[in-house]
Structure formats: C-alpha cells, structure tokens
Write a protein that holds these residues in place. Structure first.
Motif, PDB file in Angstrom:
ATOM      1  N   SER A  55      -4.155   0.532  -2.297  1.00 10.70           N
ATOM      2  CA  SER A  55      -3.741  -0.780  -1.795  1.00 10.70           C
ATOM      3  C   SER A  55      -3.452  -1.724  -2.958  1.00 10.70           C
ATOM      4  O   SER A  55      -3.714  -1.399  -4.125  1.00 10.70           O
ATOM      5  CB  SER A  55      -4.847  -1.369  -0.911  1.00 10.70           C
ATOM      6  OG  SER A  55      -5.093  -0.560   0.219  1.00 10.70           O
ATOM      7  N   ASN A  56      -2.894  -2.880  -2.641  1.00 14.17           N
ATOM      8  CA  ASN A  56      -2.612  -3.929  -3.645  1.00 14.17           C
ATOM      9  C   ASN A  56      -1.785  -3.369  -4.795  1.00 14.17           C
ATOM     10  O   ASN A  56      -2.051  -3.656  -5.961  1.00 14.17           O
ATOM     11  CB  ASN A  56      -3.922  -4.507  -4.191  1.00 14.17           C
ATOM     12  CG  ASN A  56      -4.908  -4.855  -3.098  1.00 14.17           C
ATOM     13  OD1 ASN A  56      -4.539  -5.452  -2.100  1.00 14.17           O
ATOM     14  ND2 ASN A  56      -6.166  -4.478  -3.282  1.00 14.17           N
ATOM     15  N   ARG A  71       0.860  -1.189   0.000  1.00 20.11           N
ATOM     16  CA  ARG A  71       0.000   0.000   0.000  1.00 20.11           C
ATOM     17  C   ARG A  71       0.894   1.236   0.000  1.00 20.11           C
ATOM     18  O   ARG A  71       1.869   1.318   0.760  1.00 20.11           O
ATOM     19  CB  ARG A  71      -0.916   0.016   1.224  1.00 20.11           C
ATOM     20  CG  ARG A  71      -1.786   1.275   1.322  1.00 20.11           C
ATOM     21  CD  ARG A  71      -2.774   1.167   2.480  1.00 20.11           C
ATOM     22  NE  ARG A  71      -3.513   2.401   2.702  1.00 20.11           N
ATOM     23  CZ  ARG A  71      -4.595   2.774   2.011  1.00 20.11           C
ATOM     24  NH1 ARG A  71      -5.039   1.997   1.037  1.00 20.11           N
ATOM     25  NH2 ARG A  71      -5.210   3.903   2.279  1.00 20.11           N
ATOM     26  N   GLU A  79      -8.496  -6.838  -7.828  1.00 19.25           N
ATOM     27  CA  GLU A  79      -8.630  -8.150  -7.198  1.00 19.25           C
ATOM     28  C   GLU A  79     -10.065  -8.686  -7.218  1.00 19.25           C
ATOM     29  O   GLU A  79     -10.559  -9.247  -6.244  1.00 19.25           O
ATOM     30  CB  GLU A  79      -8.087  -8.127  -5.761  1.00 19.25           C
ATOM     31  CG  GLU A  79      -6.603  -7.806  -5.708  1.00 19.25           C
ATOM     32  CD  GLU A  79      -5.995  -8.023  -4.332  1.00 19.25           C
ATOM     33  OE1 GLU A  79      -6.757  -8.039  -3.342  1.00 19.25           O
ATOM     34  OE2 GLU A  79      -4.761  -8.168  -4.246  1.00 19.25           O
TER      35      GLU A  79
END
Length: 375
Positions: free
Chosen positions: A167-168, A132, A190
């Motif tokens: 994030s991710n 992140r 995702e």
C-alpha cells in the motif's frame, strides 16, 4: 504476479459494493469504450500428504488431505481498468483489482481492491502509478520462474515472500528502450519522523524496489533488489520483512524454454525462538532450474527443481515438480501438477506455499489439477 496469500474474509459487504461498481464501470465502458472488466477464475482438486491438524480434543493429527482447491495455478481475480487519451501521447490510467478464493467465494485480504487500486499517467516519459499494487517480486519474478508462480514455485521455499502487495505505493517504469526497462517502487511507511518505520501496531514499515530487465524474442534477463521493513524500520522476519536480491532469466530454443535463477534473503534483526530452529537463520539462498516444452500448440510440459540453503547450520530443502498446461482456447486452460518437498532435519517447508508449523524434518507430496478461465 499471479498469487495472493492474504487471509480470506467474508464477501457480503464487499460483494455488494463490487456489484454496484461493476454496473457503473460497465456503463462507462459502453459510453467511452476505454474501460474494461477483466478477471480470472481458477479452481480444482488438491491433495497434500503429511498435513498437520487438530482433532475435536485438540490433539495433533497427521495425514493426507484431499480438497477442492483454489488459486493453485493462478490467482482468481476480478478487476476494472481503463485509460483516457489526454492528447500529445499522454494518457490517464487506473486499475482496481481484487483477488478471491473460487472454492469459497471469499475475497482475499481486508480491503475490497486488495491486489491493485492505482491511478497514474503514461507517456513518452514512461509510466507513473500511485496507490496499492503488487510489489516488485510479485510483478516481475513470474517471468523467470519455470512454473510461472504456481503454488509450487520460487515462492514455496521463501514461504510467500515473492507474493506481497504494497500500500501507499509510487511506481515508475521507463518507456520502451529496445527491450531494456527499469522499474522503481517505493511504499511509504507513513510514520511520523521516519522514512522507514510504520505506525505502531501496523507490523510493517516502508518498502522499496528496483528491477532492471532486458527482454528479447528468445531470451530475458532480470536483476532485482527489494526491501520490506517492519514497523520499527528493521528487518525482523526472513520470510516477510527482509531484504531480497533476485537474478535470473530464461532462454528459448525452438519448442523448449529454459529457466534459471538465484535469490537471497536477509533479515539481520530476525528474532530467535529456542523452540523453533528455523528462526536461527537470518539468511537464505535459493537456486532453481527448470524448463517448459511446447509439445503441441496447446500442450506445454513443465519441469522444475528448487533448492534453498539457510545459514547458521539450519539446513536446506529441495522442491521438485512436474506439470502440464493444456489450452482449450485462448481463455480456458486445464492444468495438472505433481511435486514433492524434501526437508532437512530442521527445515519445515510445505510442498505448496503456505504456513508449515509442525512440519520440521517432514517430507510432503502433492497433486493438483484444475481449470483456469480468464475473461
């Protein structure tokens, strides 16, 4: 990037965890001398005119508002970062960083490390980071903004669109190339069966970004393109889930540093609320000009003007600000800024970045002053 606009939450449990981690990382730092604790605390006095609120009976009231502010000049934060030399010019690296509100003592966001939690490698090939992190607008646009992304800045007329975290995320930054760099970012949505959608109920999908910059001792140029999808893989909100183009730069002439830039937002799937004329717009163009002048080695004067134009005849708004930064030392800064926002009949921007429900066609003035201490 110096800001965070995520909702504040109680500190109790995260603070306990942070205290344990701080002790562990401090011990590690003493043992290896390559892990450091760093941060910044920023707070001061804030005034904004023509604020909208509710009384005890739920009636709408308007008026000036004084308060103890936090993060007007920059985000208060605490973090841990370190590197390990793996040999042959290769290094492992990590960063764990959380933003908080100095005036309330509360962390921003819903996670302990709400700003950054990355691990990666650095070498002759450049830098790769996973986790992140600040999205590209947050990480790069401050350098071409005359205020350095204070609470009156390019983000004001884009309602915080320049301040996201993602994030991710996977990032790649090229090695030093005579001042030229390329910065790539991909944040995975995702969701099963899609590269752009996010999980149902998440509100967000994937995000992407590419920045190309050229930095020299007396000038800097930046061009950037980034996207933020909603959970359906579309662009449904102009000031949060949209496409963004940024072009700008700065140039230094002796004690003066001049700034100029342009940004464009586009959200083709923007939903229209008949009661809110602002939602008719699915494109916005922002232009700005500004200057810093170093009057003395410690005192810098700031002036900036920002203009935004929305499509579908929604209208425009202008932001004007003047400010000063005074360095008491390399770590401690005093600041003061004044500004005004002039809204069109249908626009509802706050003079300081934030929600502006109920302010259509209203003008605002602001003043804030405070202290920022880095460690």
């Amino acid at each position: 990037m110096r800001k965070s606009v995520l909702k504040a939450i109680p500190l109790a449990k995260p603070l306990a965890v942070a205290a344990v981690l701080a002790c562990a990382f401090a011990s590690q730092a003493q043992a290896q001398t390559n892990v450091i604790i760093y941060g910044r605390v920023d707070a001061g006095i804030n005034y904004q005119s023509n604020q909208v609120g509710k009384d005890a009976n739920g009636n709408t009231i308007r008026g000036g508002q004084w308060g103890v502010g936090g993060n007007e000049w920059g985000t208060s934060m605490i973090g841990f970062k370190g590197t390990e030399d793996l040999g042959g010019g290769l290094k492992a690296m990590f960063t764990l960083e959380s933003g908080f509100q100095a005036d309330t003592g509360r962390f921003n966001g819903t996670g302990l490390f709400n700003r950054r939690s990355t691990v990666g490698l650095n070498g002759g090939f450049g830098t790769v980071k996973i986790g992140r992190d600040l999205a590209l607008p947050s990480d790069r646009v401050w350098s071409i903004d005359p205020t350095g992304q204070q609470n009156m800045s390019t983000s004001t007329l884009f309602k915080g669109r320049n301040w996201p975290q993602t994030s991710n995320q996977i990032q790649y930054i090229t090695p030093e190339m005579g001042g030229l760099y390329v910065h790539l970012m991909y944040g995975a949505g995702e969701a099963a069966g899609s590269t752009t959608r996010g999980p149902a109920g998440s509100g967000i999908g994937n995000s992407t970004g590419v920045a190309i910059g050229f930095v020299q001792p007396t000038y800097e140029l930046l061009a950037m393109y980034d996207t933020a999808h909603d959970e359906n893989g579309t662009y449904d909100s102009l000031f949060s889930r949209s496409k963004e183009i940024t072009v700008g730069g700065n140039v230094t002439f002796g004690a003066a540093k001049l700034f100029a830039g342009w940004q464009n937002l586009s959200a083709p799937a923007q939903a229209v609320d008949p009661l809110n004329p602002m939602t008719k717009a699915n494109k916005a163009n922002q232009f700005w000009l500004g200057a810093n002048y170093q009057l003395t080695p410690a005192l810098t004067l700031i002036g900036a003007a920002y203009h935004v134009k929305l499509n579908h005849d929604v209208g425009s708004a202008n932001l004007f600000m003047l400010g000063t930064n005074y360095s008491l030392s390399k770590r401690t800064l005093l600041y003061a800024s004044i500004g005004t926002i002039r809204n069109g009949s249908n626009t509802d921007f706050q003079v300081q970045t934030g929600d502006s429900t109920g302010l259509a066609g209203q003008n605002q003035n602001t003043f804030y002053t405070g202290i920022s201490h880095s460690f």
